[in-house]
Design a protein around this motif. Structure first.
Motif, mmCIF file in Angstrom:
data_model
loop_
_atom_site.group_PDB
_atom_site.id
_atom_site.type_symbol
_atom_site.label_atom_id
_atom_site.label_comp_id
_atom_site.label_asym_id
_atom_site.label_seq_id
_atom_site.Cartn_x
_atom_site.Cartn_y
_atom_site.Cartn_z
ATOM 1 N N ASP A 152 0.839 -1.191 0.000
ATOM 2 C CA ASP A 152 0.000 0.000 0.000
ATOM 3 C C ASP A 152 0.885 1.257 0.000
ATOM 4 N N PRO A 153 0.653 2.222 -0.888
ATOM 5 C CA PRO A 153 1.511 3.413 -0.988
ATOM 6 C C PRO A 153 1.623 4.196 0.317
ATOM 7 N N GLN A 154 0.532 4.286 1.063
ATOM 8 C CA GLN A 154 0.590 5.024 2.328
ATOM 9 C C GLN A 154 1.449 4.282 3.347
ATOM 10 N N GLN A 155 1.312 2.962 3.387
ATOM 11 C CA GLN A 155 2.160 2.189 4.286
ATOM 12 C C GLN A 155 3.626 2.348 3.903
ATOM 13 N N GLN A 156 3.917 2.351 2.596
ATOM 14 C CA GLN A 156 5.285 2.497 2.131
ATOM 15 C C GLN A 156 5.883 3.824 2.584
ATOM 16 N N ARG A 157 5.106 4.888 2.511
ATOM 17 C CA ARG A 157 5.608 6.196 2.932
ATOM 18 C C ARG A 157 5.866 6.233 4.439
ATOM 19 N N PHE A 158 4.977 5.643 5.201
ATOM 20 C CA PHE A 158 5.207 5.610 6.649
ATOM 21 C C PHE A 158 6.413 4.738 6.981
ATOM 22 N N LEU A 159 6.570 3.649 6.260
ATOM 23 C CA LEU A 159 7.724 2.784 6.475
ATOM 24 C C LEU A 159 9.016 3.554 6.205
ATOM 25 N N THR A 160 9.023 4.355 5.158
ATOM 26 C CA THR A 160 10.187 5.196 4.846
ATOM 27 C C THR A 160 10.445 6.195 5.962
ATOM 28 N N MET A 161 9.384 6.792 6.478
ATOM 29 C CA MET A 161 9.530 7.787 7.542
ATOM 30 C C MET A 161 10.052 7.168 8.837
ATOM 31 N N VAL A 162 9.566 5.977 9.169
ATOM 32 C CA VAL A 162 10.038 5.301 10.382
ATOM 33 C C VAL A 162 11.531 5.011 10.273
ATOM 34 N N ARG A 163 11.940 4.514 9.123
ATOM 35 C CA ARG A 163 13.365 4.204 8.945
ATOM 36 C C ARG A 163 14.202 5.482 8.924
ATOM 37 N N THR A 164 13.636 6.548 8.393
ATOM 38 C CA THR A 164 14.377 7.815 8.318
ATOM 39 C C THR A 164 14.560 8.438 9.686
ATOM 40 N N ILE A 165 13.524 8.413 10.526
ATOM 41 C CA ILE A 165 13.678 8.999 11.864
ATOM 42 C C ILE A 165 14.686 8.189 12.674
ATOM 43 N N GLY A 166 14.762 6.874 12.386
ATOM 44 C CA GLY A 166 15.790 6.052 13.029
ATOM 45 C C GLY A 166 17.190 6.463 12.593
ATOM 46 N N GLN A 167 17.334 6.813 11.327
ATOM 47 C CA GLN A 167 18.630 7.272 10.823
ATOM 48 C C GLN A 167 19.011 8.631 11.429
ATOM 49 N N ILE A 168 18.010 9.484 11.649
ATOM 50 C CA ILE A 168 18.282 10.765 12.302
ATOM 51 C C ILE A 168 18.833 10.533 13.701
ATOM 52 N N ARG A 169 18.257 9.574 14.412
ATOM 53 C CA ARG A 169 18.764 9.252 15.743
ATOM 54 C C ARG A 169 20.206 8.753 15.670
ATOM 55 N N GLU A 170 20.514 7.932 14.682
ATOM 56 C CA GLU A 170 21.881 7.438 14.519
ATOM 57 C C GLU A 170 22.852 8.589 14.281
ATOM 58 N N GLU A 171 22.445 9.561 13.472
ATOM 59 C CA GLU A 171 23.314 10.710 13.189
ATOM 60 C C GLU A 171 23.558 11.543 14.443
ATOM 61 N N THR A 172 22.521 11.758 15.235
ATOM 62 C CA THR A 172 22.697 12.555 16.460
ATOM 63 C C THR A 172 23.527 11.795 17.491
ATOM 64 N N ASP A 173 23.370 10.476 17.546
ATOM 65 C CA ASP A 173 24.195 9.680 18.461
ATOM 66 C C ASP A 173 25.664 9.776 18.068
ATOM 67 N N ARG A 174 25.917 9.732 16.771
ATOM 68 C CA ARG A 174 27.289 9.848 16.296
ATOM 69 C C ARG A 174 27.843 11.240 16.595
ATOM 70 N N MET A 175 26.999 12.250 16.471
ATOM 71 C CA MET A 175 27.434 13.608 16.780
ATOM 72 C C MET A 175 27.817 13.737 18.257
ATOM 73 N N THR A 176 27.060 13.070 19.108
ATOM 74 C CA THR A 176 27.381 13.079 20.538
ATOM 75 C C THR A 176 28.753 12.457 20.772
ATOM 76 N N GLU A 177 29.048 11.372 20.077
ATOM 77 C CA GLU A 177 30.353 10.720 20.210
ATOM 78 C C GLU A 177 31.477 11.651 19.763
ATOM 79 N N ILE A 178 31.253 12.370 18.679
ATOM 80 C CA ILE A 178 32.277 13.290 18.172
ATOM 81 C C ILE A 178 32.542 14.399 19.185
ATOM 82 N N ILE A 179 31.479 14.960 19.727
ATOM 83 C CA ILE A 179 31.627 16.028 20.716
ATOM 84 C C ILE A 179 32.396 15.538 21.928
ATOM 85 N N LYS A 180 32.099 14.298 22.359
ATOM 86 C CA LYS A 180 32.828 13.729 23.499
ATOM 87 C C LYS A 180 34.304 13.572 23.172
ATOM 88 N N MET A 181 34.602 13.151 21.940
ATOM 89 C CA MET A 181 35.999 12.931 21.555
ATOM 90 C C MET A 181 36.801 14.226 21.544
#
Length: 415
Positions: free
Chosen positions: A189-218
């Motif tokens: 379903d196209p709507q499900q596909q878009r939400f699936l993309t959004m869920v995976r994307t917000i997870g990637q945003i979290r990964e980027e911010t976690d990595r940024m935290t590591e850089i700041i600590k370093m």
């Protein structure tokens, strides 16, 4: 067997194995507020092995399998009685003692509850079966209560990557419907596909911010190294000491930005994640409701009284519309928080610009110190590497946020 069951397909039963049914099968039941079965379709009766005269008026636990952890039903009924939707894997027992697994999605309606079920297949299902076995063993051997068993299940969800039960059941429903579509040779379903993309994307945003935290600590050690170098240079180290204070202050501001973005129920990240997951669940549940409402024809043809079936079909159609509307409300929140994130990233970029100024000042001081500036040059190299990576992470967050915004806009146009 009554006329209500006259069109059921007989199948050989016996033994303690699994009741076979296709991935395309979808069945439902309606209960009153006590969990007493009021209505259900022919597929439910065929798979369970019970005739309609045995199911109607019986508690739904008639088909409960003894392998099911009580903790799962504790969560299940706690949510329903609180007016919430719920999704859970459930192992049922047929009349002849065999078993069959379903993914059950249930929600409150006037006078009771509706539940629609499909056959699960995903890797997550396999993992949850193992968890269920552990929970049930603890209940039987250690006397663990249903409430305590439920707490254990909730506590173990983060091990699977889900922060809470809402996130878990949103993923479960989406993944199972995605797998079902593939098995049935149907487009997602196209709507499900878009939400699936959004869920995976917000997870990637979290990964980027976690990595940024590591850089700041370093690079958090940089101000300390600068102060050590300044003390060695005595009077000549005054400017370096001042630079270290400014740099440390900017790092604190950047760390605070990341923390405020990802932590706390009111943080931008959490609000985006929760509302995206909420929208995904609602859209997927509406897909099931809509499909289920189209599968009533055979039952209506064979039923002596079609009143209840017609009412349930209309209810499913109305619920699908309501769920879509609620998903649209969730998208409004996502849209607002994505805009908020965009503005917040601009603040973070200003901190990075401040780091650029500090880095330039370090280079000037390094040149002025002649031979004594070797250590400072090493510090400048650290600043260069750290700032470049932070800028790359910010750029990626902006890119990912744009993906969420574009999908939100497309979804809002059709919900």
């Amino acid at each position: 067997m009554t006329q209500h069951d006259s069109q059921l397909v007989s199948q050989s039963r016996g033994g303690m194995g699994e009741v076979p049914f296709e991935a395309s099968c979808m069945f439902y039941s309606r209960t009153d507020e006590r969990g007493i079965i009021v209505e259900g379709n022919s597929i439910f009766r065929r798979i369970s092995g019970f005739g309609w005269e045995e199911l109607k008026g019986a508690p739904h636990k008639l088909v409960r399998h003894p392998d099911m952890p009580k903790g799962v039903f504790h969560i299940y009924w706690d949510r329903l009685k609180s007016g919430k939707q719920v999704a859970a894997y459930v192992k049922n027992q047929s009349k002849d003692g065999r078993y069959y697994w379903v993914l059950a999605v249930a929600w409150p309606i006037a006078g009771g509850y509706l539940s629609v079920r499909i056959k699960p297949h995903t890797d997550l299902f396999t993992k949850m079966k193992d968890m269920y076995a552990d929970l049930r063993q603890a209940e039987l051997e250690d006397g663990v209560s249903a409430a305590r068993s439920a707490e254990t299940l909730l506590a173990r969800l983060p091990e699977l990557g889900y922060e809470d039960y809402d996130a878990y059941m949103s993923a479960v429903l989406s993944l199972e419907l995605e797998d079902r579509a593939k098995r049935c040779g149907l487009p997602l379903d196209p709507q499900q596909q878009r939400f699936l993309t959004m869920v995976r994307t917000i997870g990637q945003i979290r990964e980027e911010t976690d990595r940024m935290t590591e850089i700041i600590k370093m690079i958090r050690t940089v101000p300390m190294n600068m102060r050590i170098l300044a003390s060695r240079l005595e009077n000549a180290g005054g400017p370096i000491s001042a630079i270290s204070v400014n740099y440390g202050s900017m790092l604190d501001e950047m760390a605070s930005w990341v923390t405020s973005f990802v932590e706390g129920k009111d943080s931008t990240y959490v609000r985006m994640r929760e509302t995206i997951e909420r929208g995904q669940f609602l859209v997927c549940a509406a897909i099931m409701q809509r499909e289920m409402s189209t599968l009533f024809e055979e039952d209506i043809k064979s039923a002596p009284d079609t009143t209840a079936l017609n009412e349930d079909r209309e209810t499913l159609q109305a619920e699908a519309k309501m769920f879509h509307k609620s998903a649209g409300e969730a998208l409004k929140v996502v849209e607002s928080e994505a805009t908020r994130l965009g503005r917040s990233v601009l603040d973070m970029k200003r901190y990075v610009t401040g780091l650029s100024s500090t880095r330039m000042m370090c280079k000037i001081e390094s040149a002025a110190l002649n031979g004594s500036g070797d250590s400072l040059s090493g510090i400048v190299d650290q600043l260069d590497a750290g700032q470049d990576e932070i800028e790359a992470r910010l750029a990626r967050i902006v890119e990912l946020n744009t993906i969420i915004q574009s999908n939100t806009a497309m979804l809002r146009a059709v919900t």
